[in-house]
Design an enzyme around this catalytic site. Structure first.
Site, short mmCIF file in Angstrom:
data_model
loop_
_atom_site.label_atom_id
_atom_site.label_comp_id
_atom_site.label_asym_id
_atom_site.label_seq_id
_atom_site.Cartn_x
_atom_site.Cartn_y
_atom_site.Cartn_z
CG ASP A 107 -2.03 1.01 1.12
OD1 ASP A 107 -2.52 1.23 0.00
OD2 ASP A 107 -2.43 1.58 2.15
CE1 TYR A 109 -0.20 9.27 3.85
CE2 TYR A 109 2.13 9.92 3.88
CZ TYR A 109 0.82 10.07 4.35
OH TYR A 109 0.55 11.02 5.31
CG HIS A 114 -4.16 10.83 2.16
ND1 HIS A 114 -5.21 10.83 3.05
CD2 HIS A 114 -3.33 9.82 2.55
CE1 HIS A 114 -5.04 9.87 3.94
NE2 HIS A 114 -3.90 9.25 3.67
NE ARG A 123 4.69 15.44 10.14
CZ ARG A 123 4.09 14.50 9.41
NH1 ARG A 123 3.69 13.38 9.99
NH2 ARG A 123 3.87 14.67 8.11
CD GLU A 179 -5.87 4.69 4.26
OE1 GLU A 179 -5.26 3.92 3.50
OE2 GLU A 179 -5.32 5.34 5.18
CD GLU A 181 -5.50 2.67 -0.41
OE1 GLU A 181 -4.72 1.97 -1.10
OE2 GLU A 181 -5.36 2.82 0.81
CG ASP A 213 -5.71 -0.44 3.24
OD1 ASP A 213 -5.94 -1.62 3.55
OD2 ASP A 213 -4.68 0.16 3.56
NE ARG A 217 -7.51 6.75 9.17
CZ ARG A 217 -6.76 6.68 8.09
NH1 ARG A 217 -5.47 6.39 8.20
NH2 ARG A 217 -7.28 6.86 6.90
CD GLN A 220 -2.67 4.24 10.55
OE1 GLN A 220 -3.88 4.30 10.35
NE2 GLN A 220 -1.79 4.62 9.66
CE1 TYR A 224 3.13 7.27 12.43
CE2 TYR A 224 1.67 7.29 14.34
CZ TYR A 224 2.46 7.96 13.44
OH TYR A 224 2.60 9.33 13.52
CE LYS A 233 -3.51 1.52 6.40
NZ LYS A 233 -4.32 2.58 5.78
CB THR A 237 -7.30 -4.64 2.11
OG1 THR A 237 -6.41 -4.16 3.11
CG2 THR A 237 -7.20 -3.77 0.87
CB THR A 324 -6.08 7.93 1.21
OG1 THR A 324 -6.14 6.97 2.26
CG2 THR A 324 -7.37 8.74 1.20
CD GLU A 338 -7.46 12.93 3.58
OE1 GLU A 338 -7.00 13.83 2.86
OE2 GLU A 338 -7.66 11.76 3.17
#
Length: 393
Positions: A107, A109, A114, A123, A179, A181, A213, A217, A220, A224, A233, A237, A324, A338
């Site tokens: 998978d 990114y 996204h 962040r 997600e 995809e 997917d 959250r 994760q 992670y 995750k 899927t 995503t 999001e």
């Protein structure tokens, strides 16, 4: 007896599309078919070819692009004429299965929108994109054994979640997400130690299918760091049952957005492999997002080149997905984290304010792309409904 399959002019599954899938009529074995309108054509029966009598696309996929073109021409000629009526089945009356056994699953990114959104959420006082993001397609290896066909119900996962005290507890995910995809299925594999170049994409990849997917959250977020996605995750899927061949997407090909800085030589494309595909995400019957794949920063050819740059081998049936798909506008975001901006801006679904998935919720992802002569073709939908977590005493 012979019949002609009539396809309405506004159908997204006409003779310019012809996706492949694995299906079973009531009480019969699974075999390969193609979708035409709201019908499924049994290719083993209609063409008299035992290659299509197997419950997998693997044999077709492994034979490479020359054979793919030959088969597609045979099918186009077939559906343009009358077909043995015993080889035609109503889509609503057949069962659909995984199109091929998934070998490895990666998978990515690859959406700059996204990645930017998540960077701002996670962040807020730093640059949203990490230093490596514009230099390589970031990705991780997923769990092939939990890739399931569209329509398979998804059990809410349980795992460790951070509490207010900073220590974990264990329980069902409270921030279950999607997600939206696009997945790519490898047809012709590569040997260990033999990287694939971007220009080989169409010789290696058989076709595309929509992917959801599912993501927990809260699980994760706790697990992670420092190694990345794991149990949050790997529980499910979902993939569409219909694989659209690359040949059907010729009119949808576009360049990727400008990439700055210029990618390293092994990631530079010899021809454009961006795709103008528009997705629609429906939550309990309400359309909540329309993500555009044309905005993806990294192309599927670049993803495959990077996936194998270290000499990793690929096999028939390997799946890699885009990550995503999101656009710059709020209604183009392909995940609920999001859409709800981390839960702080609820989305109205069925007249209620919602953030993440509740038990019983159903998500359907559909898509369409430009076809020949200003028409459009559709991708097979990917659908899933959430079941409660299994009790753990």
């Amino acid at each position: 007896m012979k019949t002609r399959v009539e396809v309405p002019d506004d159908s997204l599954f006409g003779a310019d599309n012809l996706p492949y899938g694995v299906f079973a009529p009531d009480g019969q074995n699974y075999r390969v078919g193609t979708r035409l309108g709201d019908s499924v054509v049994d290719l083993a029966a209609a063409l008299g070819d035992p290659e299509f009598a197997e419950p997998s696309l693997a044999a077709l996929m492994a034979r490479g692009p020359d054979h793919w073109r030959e088969v597609r021409e045979r099918i186009r000629e077939l559906v343009g004429n009358e077909i043995d009526s015993a080889a035609v089945h109503a889509l609503s009356e057949v069962k659909l299965a995984l199109p091929v056994a998934i070998g490895d699953y990666v998978d990515f990114y690859a959406s700059i929108d996204h990645a930017t959104n998540l960077g701002r959420l996670f962040r807020p006082d730093s640059e949203p994109l990490l230093p490596n993001w514009r230099h390589l397609p970031v990705g991780y290896h997923g769990r092939a054994g939990t890739v399931v066909v569209s329509g398979t119900e998804v059990i809410r996962p349980s795992g460790q979640r951070r509490t207010d005290s900073g220590t974990p507890d264990f329980g069902p995910s409270r921030r279950l997400d999607i997600e939206a995809e696009l997945g790519f299925l490898v047809g012709v594999g590569s040997e260990l130690g033999d990287p694939i170049e971007t220009g080989e994409f169409a010789e290696r990849v058989f076709g595309v299918a929509l992917v959801n997917d599912w993501s927990a959250r809260d699980i994760q977020a706790w697990e992670y760091q420092p190694l990345g996605p794991f149990l949050g995750k790997s529980f499910a899927t979902s993939i569409a049952p219909w694989v659209t061949p690359l040949a059907a997407l010729e009119a949808a090909r576009v360049s990727t957005p400008e990439q700055s800085p210029e990618p390293l030589p092994y990631l530079r494309e010899k021809e454009p492999w961006g795709l103008d595909i528009d997705l629609t995400v429906t939550w309990n019957g309400d359309v909540v997002a329309r993500p555009p794949f044309s905005r993806m920063y990294w192309s599927p050819a670049q993803m495959l080149a990077h996936l194998t740059a270290n000499g990793a081998a690929t096999r028939t049936g390997d799946l890699y997905a885009s990550g995503t798909i999101s656009g710059p506008e709020p209604n183009q975001r392909g995940s609920f984290i999001e859409l709800s901006w981390g839960g702080s801006e609820p989305v109205v679904v069925g007249g209620q304010k919602r953030t993440f998935l509740e038990d019983g919720d159903e998500v359907v992802i559909t898509a369409s792309a430009p076809g020949p002569e200003a028409g459009r073709i559709g991708l097979g939908e990917v659908r899933g409904r959430i079941l409660p977590a299994r009790r753990r005493d």
